[in-house]
Every structure is written in structure tokens, then in C-alpha cells.
Design a protein around this motif. Structure first.
Motif, PDB file in Angstrom:
ATOM      1  N   ASN A   1       0.907  -1.263   0.170  1.00 15.48           N
ATOM      2  CA  ASN A   1       0.185   0.098   0.036  1.00 15.48           C
ATOM      3  C   ASN A   1       0.807   1.221  -0.081  1.00 15.48           C
ATOM      4  OD1 ASN A   1       0.606  -0.569   2.927  1.00 15.48           O
ATOM      5  ND2 ASN A   1      -0.800   0.620   3.405  1.00 15.48           N
TER       6      ASN A   1
ATOM      7  N   GLY B   1      -0.491  -1.053   8.867  1.00 13.53           N
ATOM      8  CA  GLY B   1       0.909  -0.946   8.798  1.00 13.53           C
ATOM      9  C   GLY B   1       1.491  -2.213   8.656  1.00 13.53           C
TER      10      GLY B   1
ATOM     11  N   ASN C   1       5.984   3.600   5.205  1.00  9.62           N
ATOM     12  CA  ASN C   1       4.899   4.434   5.292  1.00  9.62           C
ATOM     13  C   ASN C   1       4.806   4.894   6.762  1.00  9.62           C
ATOM     14  OD1 ASN C   1       4.038   4.298   2.804  1.00  9.62           O
ATOM     15  ND2 ASN C   1       2.795   2.521   3.056  1.00  9.62           N
TER      16      ASN C   1
ATOM     17  N   THR D   1       0.638   6.063   7.300  1.00  8.66           N
ATOM     18  CA  THR D   1      -0.274   5.750   5.948  1.00  8.66           C
ATOM     19  C   THR D   1      -1.128   6.965   5.936  1.00  8.66           C
ATOM     20  OG1 THR D   1      -2.316   4.740   7.193  1.00  8.66           O
ATOM     21  CG2 THR D   1      -0.421   3.396   6.532  1.00  8.66           C
ATOM     22  N   TYR D   2      -1.945   6.819   4.578  1.00 12.99           N
ATOM     23  CA  TYR D   2      -2.793   8.006   4.515  1.00 12.99           C
ATOM     24  C   TYR D   2      -3.825   8.209   5.698  1.00 12.99           C
ATOM     25  CZ  TYR D   2      -4.041  11.403   0.358  1.00 12.99           C
ATOM     26  OH  TYR D   2      -4.087  12.249  -0.260  1.00 12.99           O
TER      27      TYR D   2
ATOM     28  N   TYR E   1      -8.241  -3.118   0.248  1.00 14.44           N
ATOM     29  CA  TYR E   1      -6.920  -3.696  -0.073  1.00 14.44           C
ATOM     30  C   TYR E   1      -7.104  -5.125  -0.568  1.00 14.44           C
ATOM     31  CZ  TYR E   1      -2.248  -5.147   0.120  1.00 14.44           C
ATOM     32  OH  TYR E   1      -0.999  -5.775  -0.188  1.00 14.44           O
TER      33      TYR E   1
ATOM     34  N   ILE F   1      -2.904   5.132  -4.315  1.00 10.54           N
ATOM     35  CA  ILE F   1      -2.382   3.781  -3.841  1.00 10.54           C
ATOM     36  C   ILE F   1      -2.743   2.895  -5.098  1.00 10.54           C
ATOM     37  CG2 ILE F   1      -2.122   1.761  -2.469  1.00 10.54           C
ATOM     38  CD1 ILE F   1      -2.556   3.826  -0.307  1.00 10.54           C
TER      39      ILE F   1
END
Length: 485
Positions: free
Chosen positions: A118, A150, A172, A175-176, A402, A443
Motif C-alpha cells: 500500500n 502498517g 509508510n 499511511t494516508y 486492499y 495507491i
């Protein structure tokens, strides 16, 4: 020129030099051709006299971004000091370039780099350009929210053991959605095995300036970090920094940056980085105190509405959610029967509220100290109204963001292979030769070299139906896809 020894975080060398040049009444026979706006009066009227007069090109008193020796060098050194790095590089091509420079500085064609799947498209684009091979780690997932989390420390350790020749691990941070891996432990394990750690901190600028937030990459011991100053640091859009430690050769990193960065760096962007760094260094703590207060209040009030779930630190599990960025206002919308992108559209079209993004099941609102109480209340009230007016049954909603990829070949090999175009809905079983993604967050749903599966096709169809902005394919209508022959 003053020595760095006499400079403090209150100084802004680039800003100072620009002001001096603006006031010295030079006759300009250099670019830009608008000559302070006189050659383009409509642009001058739109952006203002000061902006156009400060839009200068590189000259001796202003230094040179490709080879800084004076004011840009000073500004970068002050930035490194403020962020706890050994070196800092100003980037005017966005954090996309900073991410790509990190990867390209440590990997050449055929080298392996361990990373979560991701990642932002910029990381996979770097692999397409330089020919490095990804070793993907599937992130943890939260079944209730359907979002990627994560990386598990054990998964990272296993990938390192199985790929001892990998050059680096990319993480990351965050993450977003504001989720962080155990970066400090990942750094420890990677360094024990002779690998570098690269951090994508596009959404983590503020970590450097407040103790209540997750650990920053430099504090965790990472070797390089790409930081989007413009996202939460207050600089102009497209301006970014790349931080490095002495574990990498900074002069080589500069050479790699110069492979793709413009030779005409915008002094508007550079000065904004200079001034934003000063502001963060002097006022960051109070700025992010206010940001945390706003986000916490909004989270609590939205959760009182029912139906929505503004998630936070309760997700922390010590592994795939090692820490959470409490400034992020991430809101799960599926329980009111609406996809995140549907709530995104309603907020903008019916309530005049622009948020960062909406995906299949969530929305993200970026909160900063620049917000105002009234605007926070508008957002909460609008979400309440949307629930009252538009809530519906959840039947038929897609429940995950995802999908684990099936990797068939490297991104560079697939992207530059002989390809043929075919309708997306007939491409099941083929090897993808390009990208497919919703933007934001950028992503990839599919990246070059991955198998196209029924689950992925269903996701793409659902995202298009709900109104996600799809990008990446050569076909601008996103009806056809290039597959490897």
C-alpha cells in the motif's frame, strides 16, 4: 554571506536574498520572460505584484538548487537542524520526486527493495524507472474498516531473512489514514542485516514538532525520509524536503535528485520551504496543539452522531497499528450505507465543504491550525445532515480497500513489455502492464506486473460506479487496460 554559525532558526536565507533582489531595481535580461509581471498583466493582476516580482531565476546571489553553495545551502542546513537530520534537500517536484530519489539512490536495476504494497504510486514508479524489484509485504488489514494497516515487524523480519540481498526497507510513516508501523524496531532489524530504511513521510511533517505524535523517521534512526512540507507543514503545494543521515552519501543523493529535478527551481516554492521551516521550528508545538485539539473534538462529536466511526488510538495493537496520528480525521462511512466517495461528493456539492479524499468506505479530512471553530462545526453538522437525509441499507457494499496482489514480473519489465489493449472487464487472468488507481490517495489497485483477478475487477467496477476518480491507464476513459502479451 553569513556563516551557518551565525544563523538561527529565526533566519530565512532564501527569503532574505529574494527580498534583497526584489528591492535592488535590477534591469532583468534573464528569464522568466514575464519580467516581474509586466509582460503578462493578467497574470500579475491575478497573482499580485509581489508574487510576480519574486518569481526569479537562479542567479549568483540566489544560489543554485542543483549545486547549492550559499543561501539555498544555508536554508537546507537550517532545515536539517530543525528536523534532526544530517542533511536536507529542497525538492520542488513534489514528494513524489523525494520518494523516487530515495529508492534510486540505493537501488539499481535488479536490486531488491522491501516495501508494503500500500505504497504511493511514486514508489512503484521509481521501480519502473530504475528497474529495482519489489519484495512486497502485505500490510495488516482491519476487517471492520476494510483498510490496510502498517507492516507487522515479524513480516518485515521474515522478508529480510528471505531476501538477504535486499538493499533497503521502505516504510509508510504514517499511511494516508494515520496508521504507523513500529518504525524504530524495523530500523533496528534492517540495520542489523545491513539494509537501509527509507521512510515515506508524505503525511508526517508534524511528527517532528510534537511529542504527542508518533515517532519521526529521523528520531527512529531511518536513513532517509521524504517529507511533504506542503501537506501539514505550511509551505506551497509541490514543495517538499528529503532528509538524510550520514549513513548515505549525501553528495550522491544530490546527484540522483538532479537526474530528474528541474534546473529551474521555483523560488516561490523554495522560499515557502524556508519560511515554513522557520514557522515550524518556532511555533510548531503550539500549531499542532491546536490541530490535535480540533481533530480530537471533531472525532468525539462525529462519533456521537452514530453510524459514522471516526477512528483513532483505540486501533493501536502494538504491531500493525503501532501508533496512530491523532491529527488525522479519518471517518468510516459504510455503516450509514454510503461509500466514502459518496459522502465526499455530498459534502462538496451540497454543503460547500472540500475534504481530502473519499474512497470505498472512508473519508479523510485534513485538520490544521489554520482551521477555524466554525468550519469544524460546519463539517460535523453537514455529516449529521447527510446521515439524516441519505442513510440507506448496507446491502451490496464493497467491504475492503486492499486486495493482496499476485506478482508475476517486475514493474519495469511489465511496463516496458510488448502490450495489447483490451476491455478491462474481459482482462481477468492477464498480467497488467500499467497502473490502475483511485486518486487520491494514489495507491495502485493494480501495478505493472500483477495478475488481474476477479476480486480486483469487481473493486474497479464498484469504485467507478461510486464515482471514484480513476487514473493510471493509457485509456483516459478507464474502459480498456494494457496487458502484457
Amino acid at each position: 554571506m553569513r556563516s551557518m554559525k551565525t544563523l538561527t532558526q529565526e533566519d530565512t536565507p532564501i527569503h532574505r536574498a529574494l527580498e534583497e533582489q526584489r528591492l535592488n531595481r535590477l534591469a532583468h535580461f534573464d528569464v522568466p520572460g514575464h519580467k516581474g509581471g509586466r509582460g503578462n498583466k493578467e497574470l500579475k493582476h491575478f497573482l499580485g505584484d509581489t508574487t510576480l516580482s519574486l518569481d526569479m531565476n537562479s542567479m549568483k546571489p540566489l544560489d543554485n538548487l542543483c549545486h547549492p553553495v550559499s543561501v539555498i545551502k544555508e536554508a537546507q542546513e537550517l532545515t536539517a537542524e530543525a528536523f534532526g537530520a544530517d542533511e536536507a534537500f529542497f525538492i520542488v517536484n513534489g514528494t513524489t520526486q523525494a520518494v523516487q530519489a530515495m529508492i534510486m539512490a540505493v537501488c539499481k536495476s535488479g536490486d531488491k527493495v522491501i516495501m508494503p504494497r500500500n505504497v504511493h504510486r511514486s514508489a512503484i514508479n521509481a521501480l519502473v524507472v530504475c528497474g529495482a524489484i519489489p519484495v512486497y509485504i502485505n500490510p495488516g488489514t482491519n476487517k471492520e474498516l476494510g483498510i490496510p494497516l502498517g507492516m507487522s515487524v515479524e513480516d518485515v523480519k521474515q522478508a529480510i531473512i528471505e531476501n538477504p540481498d535486499a538493499k533497503a526497507v521502505l516504510v509508510n510513516n504514517p499511511t494516508y489514514y494515520g496508521i504507523c508501523s513500529n518504525l524504530k524496531e524495523i530500523v533496528k532489524i534492517a540495520h542489523e542485516h545491513g539494509m537501509l530504511v527509507l521512510a515515506d513521510e508524505a503525511h508526517g511533517t508534524h511528527f517532528y514538532f510534537h511529542d504527542a505524535l508518533p515517532i519521526s523517521a529521523m528520531e527512529a534512526g531511518a536513513d532517509m525520509s521524504a517529507v511533504s512540507m506542503h501537506k501539514t507543514g505550511g509551505s506551497l503545494t509541490q514543495s517538499s524536503i528529503l532528509l538524510t543521515r550520514n549513513t548515505v552519501n549525501a553528495d550522491y543523493v544530490r546527484q540522483v535528485i538532479n537526474l530528474t529535478q528541474t534546473t529551474s527551481g521555483s523560488y516561490l516554492l523554495l522560499s515557502s520551504l524556508d519560511i515554513a521551516r522557520k514557522n515550524l521550528s518556532l511555533n510548531g508545538k503550539s500549531m499542532f496543539d491546536k490541530t490535535i485539539e480540533f481533530a480530537t473534538y471533531a472525532r468525539e462529536e462525529i462519533n456521537k452522531l452514530g453510524g459514522y466511526y471516526a477512528f483513532g488510538e483505540e486501533l493501536i495493537n502494538g504491531d500493525t497499528v503501532y501508533a496512530f496520528d491523532i491529527t488525522k480525521l479519518s471517518i468510516h462511512t459504510r455503516n450509514i450505507g454510503l461509500a466514502g466517495i459518496e459522502v465526499y461528493d455530498l459534502l462538496r456539492d451540497d454543503y460547500g465543504i472540500q475534504i481530502e479524499f473519499g474512497d470505498i468506505g472512508n473519508i479523510l479530512a485534513i485538520i490544521s491550525s489554520g482551521d477555524r471553530n466554525l468550519e469544524i462545526e460546519r463539517l460535523i453538522s453537514a455529516l449529521s445532515e447527510i446521515k439524516r437525509l441519505h442513510k440507506k441499507d448496507m446491502a451490496g457494499m464493497f467491504d475492503h480497500e486492499y486486495i493482496n496482489p499476485q506478482i508475476v514480473m517486475g514493474p519495469q519489465e511489465a511496463f516496458y513489455s510488448n502490450k495489447r489493449s483490451m476491455p478491462i472487464n474481459e482482462s481477468k487472468g492477464q498480467i497488467c502492464g500499467e497502473f490502475v488507481m483511485c486518486y487520491p490517495p494514489g495507491i495502485p489497485i493494480l501495478a505493472p506486473g500483477e495478475r488481474i483477478t476477479e476480486d480486483i475487477l469487481n473493486y474497479i467496477a464498484y469504485a467507478k460506479e461510486k464515482g471514484c476518480f480513476m487514473t493510471g491507464t493509457q485509456d483516459m476513459k478507464i474502459e480498456n487496460i494494457n496487458v502484457v502479451e
